[in-house]
Design a protein around this motif. Sequence first.
Motif, PDB file in Angstrom:
ATOM      1  N   ASN A  89       0.847  -1.231   0.102  1.00 25.30           N
ATOM      2  CA  ASN A  89       0.157  -0.016   0.024  1.00 25.30           C
ATOM      3  C   ASN A  89       0.805   1.221  -0.058  1.00 25.30           C
ATOM      4  O   ASN A  89       0.476   2.241   0.773  1.00 25.30           O
ATOM      5  N   LEU A  90       1.851   1.354  -0.993  1.00 26.38           N
ATOM      6  CA  LEU A  90       2.663   2.563  -0.970  1.00 26.38           C
ATOM      7  C   LEU A  90       1.829   3.612  -1.792  1.00 26.38           C
ATOM      8  O   LEU A  90       1.166   2.943  -2.642  1.00 26.38           O
ATOM      9  N   PHE A  91       2.058   4.760  -1.794  1.00 24.11           N
ATOM     10  CA  PHE A  91       1.618   5.643  -2.487  1.00 24.11           C
ATOM     11  C   PHE A  91       2.635   5.714  -4.114  1.00 24.11           C
ATOM     12  O   PHE A  91       3.686   5.945  -3.991  1.00 24.11           O
ATOM     13  N   PRO A  92       1.799   5.332  -5.136  1.00 24.21           N
ATOM     14  CA  PRO A  92       2.700   5.027  -6.232  1.00 24.21           C
ATOM     15  C   PRO A  92       3.247   6.205  -6.872  1.00 24.21           C
ATOM     16  O   PRO A  92       4.361   6.359  -7.566  1.00 24.21           O
ATOM     17  N   HIS A  93       2.546   7.454  -6.608  1.00 20.02           N
ATOM     18  CA  HIS A  93       2.947   8.775  -7.429  1.00 20.02           C
ATOM     19  C   HIS A  93       3.875   9.593  -6.372  1.00 20.02           C
ATOM     20  O   HIS A  93       4.561  10.469  -6.904  1.00 20.02           O
ATOM     21  N   LEU A  94       4.329   8.726  -5.312  1.00 22.79           N
ATOM     22  CA  LEU A  94       5.289   9.449  -4.393  1.00 22.79           C
ATOM     23  C   LEU A  94       6.459   8.820  -4.230  1.00 22.79           C
ATOM     24  O   LEU A  94       6.556   7.392  -4.465  1.00 22.79           O
ATOM     25  N   SER A  95       7.811   9.470  -4.367  1.00 26.32           N
ATOM     26  CA  SER A  95       8.840   8.880  -3.887  1.00 26.32           C
ATOM     27  C   SER A  95       8.957   8.046  -2.551  1.00 26.32           C
ATOM     28  O   SER A  95       8.241   8.272  -1.686  1.00 26.32           O
ATOM     29  N   VAL A  96      10.103   7.213  -2.553  1.00 26.03           N
ATOM     30  CA  VAL A  96      10.356   6.753  -1.410  1.00 26.03           C
ATOM     31  C   VAL A  96      10.332   7.443  -0.168  1.00 26.03           C
ATOM     32  O   VAL A  96       9.618   7.207   0.782  1.00 26.03           O
ATOM     33  N   LEU A  97      11.188   8.540  -0.344  1.00 34.11           N
ATOM     34  CA  LEU A  97      11.196   9.632   0.857  1.00 34.11           C
ATOM     35  C   LEU A  97       9.849  10.036   1.035  1.00 34.11           C
ATOM     36  O   LEU A  97       9.451  10.158   2.287  1.00 34.11           O
ATOM     37  N   GLN A  98       9.203  10.757   0.073  1.00 37.95           N
ATOM     38  CA  GLN A  98       7.727  11.238   0.339  1.00 37.95           C
ATOM     39  C   GLN A  98       6.851  10.286   0.893  1.00 37.95           C
ATOM     40  O   GLN A  98       6.092  10.738   1.858  1.00 37.95           O
ATOM     41  N   ASN A  99       6.985   8.928   0.323  1.00 37.45           N
ATOM     42  CA  ASN A  99       6.058   8.223   1.044  1.00 37.45           C
ATOM     43  C   ASN A  99       6.194   8.048   2.533  1.00 37.45           C
ATOM     44  O   ASN A  99       5.436   7.932   3.372  1.00 37.45           O
ATOM     45  N   CYS A 100       7.528   8.241   2.966  1.00 38.24           N
ATOM     46  CA  CYS A 100       7.755   8.141   4.513  1.00 38.24           C
ATOM     47  C   CYS A 100       7.723   9.794   5.184  1.00 38.24           C
ATOM     48  O   CYS A 100       7.949   9.642   6.456  1.00 38.24           O
ATOM     49  N   THR A 101       7.297  10.686   4.489  1.00 38.38           N
ATOM     50  CA  THR A 101       7.250  12.200   5.069  1.00 38.38           C
ATOM     51  C   THR A 101       5.910  12.437   5.177  1.00 38.38           C
ATOM     52  O   THR A 101       5.628  13.304   5.970  1.00 38.38           O
ATOM     53  N   VAL A 102       5.014  11.988   4.168  1.00 37.66           N
ATOM     54  CA  VAL A 102       3.785  12.609   4.081  1.00 37.66           C
ATOM     55  C   VAL A 102       2.794  12.702   5.415  1.00 37.66           C
ATOM     56  O   VAL A 102       2.394  13.621   5.746  1.00 37.66           O
ATOM     57  N   ALA A 103       2.936  11.410   5.925  1.00 35.35           N
ATOM     58  CA  ALA A 103       1.778  11.486   7.218  1.00 35.35           C
ATOM     59  C   ALA A 103       2.627  12.028   8.264  1.00 35.35           C
ATOM     60  O   ALA A 103       1.655  12.599   9.177  1.00 35.35           O
ATOM     61  N   GLN A 104       3.813  12.091   8.286  1.00 33.15           N
ATOM     62  CA  GLN A 104       4.526  12.920   9.488  1.00 33.15           C
ATOM     63  C   GLN A 104       4.066  14.408   9.294  1.00 33.15           C
ATOM     64  O   GLN A 104       4.015  15.000  10.330  1.00 33.15           O
ATOM     65  N   VAL A 105       3.923  14.760   8.098  1.00 31.13           N
ATOM     66  CA  VAL A 105       3.630  16.429   7.960  1.00 31.13           C
ATOM     67  C   VAL A 105       2.273  16.515   8.123  1.00 31.13           C
ATOM     68  O   VAL A 105       1.885  17.335   8.829  1.00 31.13           O
ATOM     69  N   THR A 106       1.459  15.737   7.513  1.00 31.26           N
ATOM     70  CA  THR A 106       0.031  16.014   7.914  1.00 31.26           C
ATOM     71  C   THR A 106      -0.694  15.350   9.015  1.00 31.26           C
ATOM     72  O   THR A 106      -1.539  16.147   9.457  1.00 31.26           O
ATOM     73  N   VAL A 107      -0.384  14.534   9.531  1.00 32.97           N
ATOM     74  CA  VAL A 107      -0.965  13.811  10.685  1.00 32.97           C
ATOM     75  C   VAL A 107      -0.188  14.376  12.037  1.00 32.97           C
ATOM     76  O   VAL A 107      -0.786  14.896  12.940  1.00 32.97           O
ATOM     77  N   LEU A 108       1.232  14.401  12.051  1.00 30.74           N
ATOM     78  CA  LEU A 108       2.069  14.770  13.190  1.00 30.74           C
ATOM     79  C   LEU A 108       2.510  16.167  13.058  1.00 30.74           C
ATOM     80  O   LEU A 108       2.873  16.749  14.108  1.00 30.74           O
ATOM     81  N   LYS A 109       2.045  16.788  12.078  1.00 28.37           N
ATOM     82  CA  LYS A 109       2.432  18.351  11.914  1.00 28.37           C
ATOM     83  C   LYS A 109       3.980  18.562  11.979  1.00 28.37           C
ATOM     84  O   LYS A 109       4.296  19.614  12.561  1.00 28.37           O
ATOM     85  N   ARG A 110       4.806  17.739  11.752  1.00 27.81           N
ATOM     86  CA  ARG A 110       6.253  18.020  11.645  1.00 27.81           C
ATOM     87  C   ARG A 110       6.536  18.817  10.426  1.00 27.81           C
ATOM     88  O   ARG A 110       6.007  18.914   9.553  1.00 27.81           O
ATOM     89  N   LYS A 111       7.608  19.677  10.829  1.00 25.32           N
ATOM     90  CA  LYS A 111       8.212  20.536   9.918  1.00 25.32           C
ATOM     91  C   LYS A 111       8.897  19.468   8.564  1.00 25.32           C
ATOM     92  O   LYS A 111       9.413  18.548   9.066  1.00 25.32           O
ATOM     93  N   PRO A 112       8.659  19.805   7.316  1.00 23.18           N
ATOM     94  CA  PRO A 112       9.283  18.840   6.403  1.00 23.18           C
ATOM     95  C   PRO A 112      10.892  18.581   6.456  1.00 23.18           C
ATOM     96  O   PRO A 112      10.902  17.269   6.248  1.00 23.18           O
ATOM     97  N   ALA A 113      11.486  19.509   6.925  1.00 24.14           N
ATOM     98  CA  ALA A 113      12.945  19.121   7.211  1.00 24.14           C
ATOM     99  C   ALA A 113      13.078  18.051   8.300  1.00 24.14           C
ATOM    100  O   ALA A 113      13.813  17.288   8.044  1.00 24.14           O
ATOM    101  N   GLU A 114      12.226  18.246   9.450  1.00 25.39           N
ATOM    102  CA  GLU A 114      12.382  17.224  10.433  1.00 25.39           C
ATOM    103  C   GLU A 114      12.018  15.921   9.928  1.00 25.39           C
ATOM    104  O   GLU A 114      12.698  14.795  10.176  1.00 25.39           O
ATOM    105  N   ALA A 115      10.790  16.061   9.285  1.00 23.19           N
ATOM    106  CA  ALA A 115      10.334  14.555   8.632  1.00 23.19           C
ATOM    107  C   ALA A 115      11.274  14.089   7.721  1.00 23.19           C
ATOM    108  O   ALA A 115      11.332  12.704   7.875  1.00 23.19           O
ATOM    109  N   ASN A 116      11.892  14.948   6.946  1.00 22.27           N
ATOM    110  CA  ASN A 116      13.151  14.215   5.777  1.00 22.27           C
ATOM    111  C   ASN A 116      14.091  13.280   6.794  1.00 22.27           C
ATOM    112  O   ASN A 116      14.496  12.364   6.336  1.00 22.27           O
ATOM    113  N   GLU A 117      14.563  13.955   7.598  1.00 22.99           N
ATOM    114  CA  GLU A 117      15.656  13.532   8.687  1.00 22.99           C
ATOM    115  C   GLU A 117      15.123  12.336   9.268  1.00 22.99           C
ATOM    116  O   GLU A 117      15.932  11.310   9.185  1.00 22.99           O
ATOM    117  N   ILE A 118      13.919  12.215   9.737  1.00 22.53           N
ATOM    118  CA  ILE A 118      13.467  11.081  10.522  1.00 22.53           C
ATOM    119  C   ILE A 118      13.334  10.000   9.312  1.00 22.53           C
ATOM    120  O   ILE A 118      13.600   8.886   9.610  1.00 22.53           O
TER     121      ILE A 118
END
Length: 242
Positions: A89-118
């Motif tokens: 159930n990966l998002f096909p239109h998102l990169s591997v990194l974006q797959n791992c950041t999108v919910a961090q930003v939308t649900v946990l309200k993390r800043k993109p830079a922090e989400a990227n690092e995590i």
Amino acid sequence: MSLVEIKDLHKSFGDNHVLRGIDFTVEQGEVVCVIGPSGSGKSTLLRCVNLLEQPQQGQVFVRGEDITDPDCHLDDARKHIGMVFQQFNLFPHLSVLQNCTVAQVTVLKRKPAEANEIARANLERVGLTEKVDAYPAQLSGGQMQRVAIARALSMDPALMLFDEPTSALDPELVGDVLTVMRKLALDGMTMLVVTHEMAFAREVADRVVFMDGGVIVEQGPPEEVIGNPQQERTKTFLRRVL
Ligand code: ADP
Ligand code: MG
């Protein structure tokens, strides 16, 4: 307090009474493997733990909070539970990194830079540092599943649910995913894993739960449930899969 406590859980689909009174706990740091024949209700049980299925009767407590209570903030409770499915159930239109950041930003309200690092740290954990910019279609099934695990870990879950995470994989790709899961278990992650990988269950599980016909038939340490089952139904099942 148990991390998960399930009391007298019943779930039906129409007149198909799938879960018939499940009582069950998962302790902090525990690895529990659920085994049993196809159709016995394993996936339904897992989906009830984060209320992807709404039970007709019974209660599900996560960290002491009754998530079946209509007043419960389900979205908050779900933030603490990661889930990995058979079909990635990966998002096909998102990169591997974006797959791992999108919910961090939308649900946990993390800043993109922090989400990227995590996300990068978790992709390193699953051995996919070199694939951060790839898209799911460019990955093998085993790599996709490891992205799904990194994505779930990036949400800092208190509990990881795995529903047959290696069943859709070619046999030669199963090992990499199990290695990642074994490492997670050693790191102390609390895990509830539906699996047919008996060697994995035997080695990694603190407790094995055998389900049949919507009930827990027997549970205990793997050396007992797999090594020396007491119930006839467990013996029959194990004869077929071992
Ligand atoms: P398992 O994971 O052990 O193979 P499941 O929990 O997937 O078993 O399914 C148990 C039973 O519930 C099966 O009879 C299945 O057909 C039924 N079932 C599961 N999900 C649904 C659903 N969304 N709608 C209707 N029936 C379902
Ligand atoms: Mg299933």
